[in-house]
Scaffold this motif. Structure first.
Motif, PDB file in Angstrom:
ATOM      1  N   GLN A   1       1.513   2.311  -8.656  1.00 16.73           N
ATOM      2  CA  GLN A   1       1.498   1.087  -9.220  1.00 16.73           C
ATOM      3  C   GLN A   1       2.555   0.496 -10.151  1.00 16.73           C
ATOM      4  O   GLN A   1       2.483   1.666 -11.074  1.00 16.73           O
ATOM      5  CB  GLN A   1       0.130   0.706  -9.308  1.00 16.73           C
TER       6      GLN A   1
ATOM      7  N   SER B   1      10.979  -3.040   2.100  1.00 20.57           N
ATOM      8  CA  SER B   1       9.998  -3.320   0.964  1.00 20.57           C
ATOM      9  C   SER B   1      10.607  -2.594   0.047  1.00 20.57           C
ATOM     10  O   SER B   1      11.254  -1.595   0.001  1.00 20.57           O
ATOM     11  CB  SER B   1       8.631  -3.306   1.704  1.00 20.57           C
TER      12      SER B   1
ATOM     13  N   THR C   1       0.927  -1.015  -0.328  1.00 19.63           N
ATOM     14  CA  THR C   1      -0.190  -0.554  -1.084  1.00 19.63           C
ATOM     15  C   THR C   1      -1.054   0.410   0.001  1.00 19.63           C
ATOM     16  O   THR C   1      -0.639   0.447   1.020  1.00 19.63           O
ATOM     17  CB  THR C   1      -1.473  -1.624  -1.408  1.00 19.63           C
TER      18      THR C   1
ATOM     19  N   TRP D   1       0.776  -4.253   3.596  1.00 15.63           N
ATOM     20  CA  TRP D   1       1.977  -4.679   3.007  1.00 15.63           C
ATOM     21  C   TRP D   1       1.473  -6.405   3.194  1.00 15.63           C
ATOM     22  O   TRP D   1       0.827  -6.689   4.164  1.00 15.63           O
ATOM     23  CB  TRP D   1       3.091  -4.456   3.315  1.00 15.63           C
TER      24      TRP D   1
ATOM     25  N   THR E   1       4.893  -6.354  -1.138  1.00 16.67           N
ATOM     26  CA  THR E   1       4.302  -5.015  -1.868  1.00 16.67           C
ATOM     27  C   THR E   1       3.509  -3.880  -1.093  1.00 16.67           C
ATOM     28  O   THR E   1       2.432  -4.298  -0.480  1.00 16.67           O
ATOM     29  CB  THR E   1       3.715  -5.161  -3.171  1.00 16.67           C
TER      30      THR E   1
ATOM     31  N   SER F   1       8.139   1.638 -12.626  1.00 20.78           N
ATOM     32  CA  SER F   1       8.168   0.829 -11.474  1.00 20.78           C
ATOM     33  C   SER F   1       6.994   1.687 -10.666  1.00 20.78           C
ATOM     34  O   SER F   1       6.652   2.664 -10.732  1.00 20.78           O
ATOM     35  CB  SER F   1       9.396   0.713 -10.989  1.00 20.78           C
ATOM     36  N   ALA F   2       6.554   0.896  -9.610  1.00 13.75           N
ATOM     37  CA  ALA F   2       5.706   1.504  -8.662  1.00 13.75           C
ATOM     38  C   ALA F   2       6.147   2.707  -8.139  1.00 13.75           C
ATOM     39  O   ALA F   2       5.598   3.588  -7.692  1.00 13.75           O
ATOM     40  CB  ALA F   2       5.489   0.326  -7.495  1.00 13.75           C
TER      41      ALA F   2
END
Length: 613
Positions: free
Chosen positions: A312, A226, A158, A171, A156, A304-305
């Motif tokens: 997030q 990703s 970030t 990630w 994920t 979803s993110a």
């Protein structure tokens, strides 16, 4: 005069699913199909483009995404470029955004999961002659060419530090043989690193960027991308809010369905920096109390993110807030100057006000308890009462008496205290019309502001015409009804004792139109309502600006004659003139219905903000 709001709530139950979108590639018409390449055996997804009808000034087209892998895909992101002069004007069954000539389409909340061999299609209308290039599906080439034996997807994404010109990304490591990682910004590689972090620099302030990361092995093979992450750089001015004037926009609750418009779009378009208030529309009025409109859209829909303001994903934890309310909470954390107000009523749901006002204290208390429910504490800064219309007729009629508006506003001020209490009110300044029917000055003393609905004066409910601008600033020779213009409404309200600084001028982010029209100037005859994406006789500005550009102006607004259709709508130029009027008249600001009608870059909101200063 609020048909822009009227038909849509009644349709909200039917907007959630389009089963017909889930079709296989084989059922697509062969005409116009662009097979970008035969899928490689090991690819996880491919995408093909099919152009359908072309009517000269525009065309329709379909993208089909297919899972060619052996495991289920839980979400997809498709990216492509159009040459200058070719644009997407409207779309369905996907969330489509634009950055320059680069387009990104993400699955809707109901069509992102694809089992192996399954496909999904979404469509759009476009303008211009070009074809797509640079196609990527989940960060890989749309033709599915070769990644056999490549590494896994990175973990994920970030963010670390985000500044006006840079974004720090982190990630999780990908599985398998990994030599380095490619970092893609808006579908293009902007850096390669062997670490699991990267800082992208040279960015523009207050701009949204979408990132994905691909792992690459020692043989040069890349794995799946990703999950995407959208990040917005900070404002160059330190996030300074707009000026003192109110610049208010309505967010339509049902827009998250067919329209695919979400709170994140307010950020991505730059609109969040230009507005001061959001009215969340609508809550209902039933059995003398305020009630939820659509609980799924309001506080239960999973984001979803990639869809989320914060980047997030929502959680399914018991008691966790989701849906529009959680997205609005995230928006306020990023833009604390924005006040969010829950609006109740509207054209469709105004029928309950008369009954509710038989016990004003109970009515106001029920609304306070709902607006300030602990489940969404801090989301809302007050209430907006959109009664169409007190002591007059809208979809239904009320005969409570002229004093009822003042009684309502007093009751709500008593209960809501220092929270915002506002109302949307009629702009019918005709003799004996709706302004004359209620004492708006009595209510104004308890209101923070009153939004005057200075639009929907004329439209194709008069099927044979005469054609007339639906939001004229002033009168003009040949206007079908005296008193149906913005200046007349503002003048009458002020003359009746409403302070000008309590009034907001209304702008429609849509046009109203007729078909069967041969005359370019206003006043022509017609045969009926022009076709619209969601409702005959009405269309978003973002569509009309491309499909039927203005051919003239009258009474401070624009009109357009294209083919046998005639439309009227406001443009950035006419909005500038209306904002000059609002500031010159000493009004408190302006407002608009509604956010999803603007362009992806927020052209109309920007014009309002610039004009209000």
């Amino acid at each position: 005069m609020r048909t822009a709001r009227s038909a849509t709530p009644a349709r909200r139950g039917g907007l959630r699913r389009k089963i017909s979108a889930l079709i296989a590639v084989l059922v697509l018409p062969l005409t116009g199909l662009v097979a970008l390449a035969a899928p490689a055996q090991a690819a996880t997804a491919t995408a093909t483009y099919a152009k359908g009808a072309d009517w000269g000034s525009g065309f329709d087209a379909t993208w089909t995404v297919r899972n060619t892998g052996t495991t289920t895909i839980s979400g997809w992101t498709l990216e492509w470029d159009f040459p200058a002069g070719t644009t997407v004007t409207s779309h369905w069954d996907a969330v489509v955004t634009r950055s320059g000539n680069h387009y990104t389409a993400r699955n809707a909340n109901w069509n992102g999961t694809l089992a192996p061999g399954q496909s999904v299609s979404f469509g759009f209308n476009g303008a211009g002659p070009g074809s797509p290039t640079g196609c990527l599906i989940n960060g890989q080439s749309c033709d599915g060419t070769g990644q056999p034996g490549g590494p896994g997807a990175p973990g994920t994404l970030t963010t670390g530090t985000v500044t006006t010109t840079s974004v720090q990304l982190r990630w999780g490591a990908a599985s398998g043989d990994v030599q380095n990682y490619d970092v893609l910004r808006n579908g293009r590689v902007v850096g390669t690193t062997s670490a699991t972090s990267f800082t992208d620099t040279g960015l523009a302030p207050a701009t949204s960027y979408t990132y994905t990361v691909l792992a690459r092995d020692t043989a040069g093979r890349t794995g799946p991308a990703s999950a995407p992450l959208t990040v917005r750089t900070t404002s160059d001015g330190g996030g300074e809010p707009p000026g003192d004037a109110v610049n208010l926009g309505y967010f339509a609750e049902w827009g998250v369905y067919d329209r695919g418009y979400h709170v994140k779009d307010i950020v991505d378009s730059g609109t969040a920096e230009d507005i001061t208030h959001i009215n969340y529309a609508f809550g209902n009025v039933q059995n003398g109390e305020c009630t939820i409109g659509d609980s799924y859209a309001a506080y239960d829909r999973f984001y979803s993110a990639a869809e989320s303001v914060s980047g997030q994903a929502d959680t399914w934890d018991t008691g966790a807030l989701r849906g529009n309310f959680n997205q609005l909470r995230q928006l306020k954390e990023l833009y604390p100057h924005i006040k969010v107000v829950w609006s109740f009523g509207g054209w469709t749901w105004s029928g309950g006000f008369g009954q509710a006002m038989q016990d004003p204290q109970r009515f106001a208390q029920s609304c306070y308890d709902l607006v300030n429910d602990p489940r969404w504490a801090g989301v809302f800064d007050g209430i907006d009462l959109d009664w169409e219309y007190p002591n007059a007729c809208g979809l239904s009629c009320d005969n409570s008496g002229p004093e009822v508006f003042g009684e309502m506003m007093r009751a709500f001020r008593d209960v809501f205290g220092d929270q915002l209490v506002t109302a949307a009110i009629t702009a019918d300044a005709s003799s004996g019309g709706k302004i004359d029917a209620a004492d708006y000055a009595a209510g104004a003393q308890y209101a923070d502001h009153l939004a005057v609905m200075t639009y929907d004066f004329f439209g194709a409910w008069a099927a044979t015409g005469p054609t007339a601008p639906h939001s004229p600033l002033g009168s003009y020779a040949g206007i079908p009804q005296q008193g149906f213009n913005s200046q007349a409404a503002i003048d009458k309200l002020i003359a009746r004792g409403v302070p000008p600084e309590k009034l907001l001028l209304g702008i429609g982010f849509y046009g109203r139109g007729w078909t069967g029209v041969t005359q370019s100037a206003p006043g022509g005859t017609a045969t009926g309502a022009a076709p619209g994406t969601y409702e005959a006789g009405i269309e978003d500005y973002k569509v009309l600006a491309e499909r039927c550009p203005p051919t003239g102006t009258i009474a401070g607004t624009a009109y357009a004659h294209c083919g046998n259709q005639w439309w009227s709508y406001d443009t950035p130029a006419t909005i500038a003139g209306k904002m000059d009027y609002a500031t010159g008249r000493g009004l408190g600001g302006a407002f608009f219905w509604e956010l999803s009608g603007d362009t992806a870059d927020g052209d109309l909101v920007s014009a309002m903000s610039a004009g209000l200063g």
